[in-house]
Write an enzyme that holds these catalytic residues in place. Sequence first.
Site, PDB file in Angstrom:
ATOM      1  N   ASP A  66       0.812  -1.124   0.110  1.00 51.70           N
ATOM      2  CA  ASP A  66       0.122  -0.076  -0.125  1.00 51.70           C
ATOM      3  C   ASP A  66       0.784   1.234   0.016  1.00 51.70           C
ATOM      4  O   ASP A  66       2.001   1.071   0.624  1.00 51.70           O
ATOM      5  CB  ASP A  66      -0.681   0.092   1.385  1.00 51.70           C
ATOM      6  CG  ASP A  66      -2.327   0.011   0.986  1.00 51.70           C
ATOM      7  OD1 ASP A  66      -2.848  -0.065   0.189  1.00 51.70           O
ATOM      8  OD2 ASP A  66      -2.868   0.196   2.049  1.00 51.70           O
ATOM      9  N   TYR A  68       2.072   4.879   1.440  1.00 51.12           N
ATOM     10  CA  TYR A  68       2.028   5.598   2.839  1.00 51.12           C
ATOM     11  C   TYR A  68       0.586   6.364   2.844  1.00 51.12           C
ATOM     12  O   TYR A  68       0.276   6.872   1.960  1.00 51.12           O
ATOM     13  CB  TYR A  68       3.225   6.206   3.160  1.00 51.12           C
ATOM     14  CG  TYR A  68       4.403   5.338   3.386  1.00 51.12           C
ATOM     15  CD1 TYR A  68       4.394   4.290   4.165  1.00 51.12           C
ATOM     16  CD2 TYR A  68       5.499   5.664   2.476  1.00 51.12           C
ATOM     17  CE1 TYR A  68       5.721   3.713   4.433  1.00 51.12           C
ATOM     18  CE2 TYR A  68       6.686   4.855   2.637  1.00 51.12           C
ATOM     19  CZ  TYR A  68       6.939   4.080   3.336  1.00 51.12           C
ATOM     20  OH  TYR A  68       7.852   3.307   3.398  1.00 51.12           O
ATOM     21  N   PHE A  79       7.786   1.716  -0.660  1.00 47.78           N
ATOM     22  CA  PHE A  79       8.634   1.935   0.569  1.00 47.78           C
ATOM     23  C   PHE A  79       9.508   3.412   0.422  1.00 47.78           C
ATOM     24  O   PHE A  79      10.069   3.798   1.597  1.00 47.78           O
ATOM     25  CB  PHE A  79       9.916   0.693   0.774  1.00 47.78           C
ATOM     26  CG  PHE A  79       9.223  -0.514   0.934  1.00 47.78           C
ATOM     27  CD1 PHE A  79       8.920  -0.781   2.248  1.00 47.78           C
ATOM     28  CD2 PHE A  79       9.212  -1.393  -0.031  1.00 47.78           C
ATOM     29  CE1 PHE A  79       8.129  -2.015   2.421  1.00 47.78           C
ATOM     30  CE2 PHE A  79       8.514  -2.676   0.104  1.00 47.78           C
ATOM     31  CZ  PHE A  79       8.124  -2.995   1.427  1.00 47.78           C
ATOM     32  N   HIS A 188       8.964  -9.255   6.099  1.00 43.65           N
ATOM     33  CA  HIS A 188       8.509  -8.052   5.845  1.00 43.65           C
ATOM     34  C   HIS A 188       9.515  -7.083   6.693  1.00 43.65           C
ATOM     35  O   HIS A 188       9.854  -7.373   7.888  1.00 43.65           O
ATOM     36  CB  HIS A 188       7.200  -7.881   6.055  1.00 43.65           C
ATOM     37  CG  HIS A 188       6.670  -6.170   5.627  1.00 43.65           C
ATOM     38  ND1 HIS A 188       6.971  -5.124   6.117  1.00 43.65           N
ATOM     39  CD2 HIS A 188       6.053  -6.036   4.538  1.00 43.65           C
ATOM     40  CE1 HIS A 188       6.267  -4.270   5.263  1.00 43.65           C
ATOM     41  NE2 HIS A 188       5.973  -4.665   4.270  1.00 43.65           N
TER      42      HIS A 188
END
Length: 222
Positions: A66, A68, A79, A188
Amino acid sequence: MTDPQIHESWKTLLRDEFKKDYFLKLQNFLHEEKKKHVIYPPGELIFSAFNYTPLNELKIVILGQDPYHGPGQANGLSFSVNDGVRFPPSLTNIFKELKTDCDCGIPLTGNLEHWARQGVFLLNATLTVRANEPGSHHNKGWEQFTDEVIKCISDEKEKVVFMLWGNYAKAKTQLIDASKHLILQAAHPSPLARGAYFGSKHFSKANEYLIANGKEAINWCL
């Protein structure tokens, strides 16, 4: 977004996808969302990953989930955050792993454009999100689109490194031809994984693979 602002190499490859019923429904959904809510990233940045990394230059795929959802964070690269924005916890852990793996110092910016311009395709599975509501644009059509993108990369390219972090990303292995690409899997980088991500050494392993296949290594240090 009737005519997505996307690099010509991708537009040619995905032209038929943009005409499919699910993508038109996605466009209508986003049009209505913008009337009522703040959406991240800004419209001109939704396809940043595609514009910074043309298909012919792509060497590595790092898959996020997703964008941010906080103000000023999302810039269309998985990221990554805009210059001057505090590092989210996952990005902090990525930089810690880079320090031990590639001896990179902790950078001053969390903007990963430097990677994207070298052929690192920073793709989120969902390309938009409602402000302060993580997961709010799941199951609206983005996943179908980005799954097709992953399949196209697998089909069209050879010797690409796919970095799949966390169970959600690992589930995408079924879209990738492992006989012609390198698939690297790890926990993750989120703190919720309790440090299981550390020691994966994906950055150095990716460079070793690229060099072994006659490609230029990535300069991971920002």
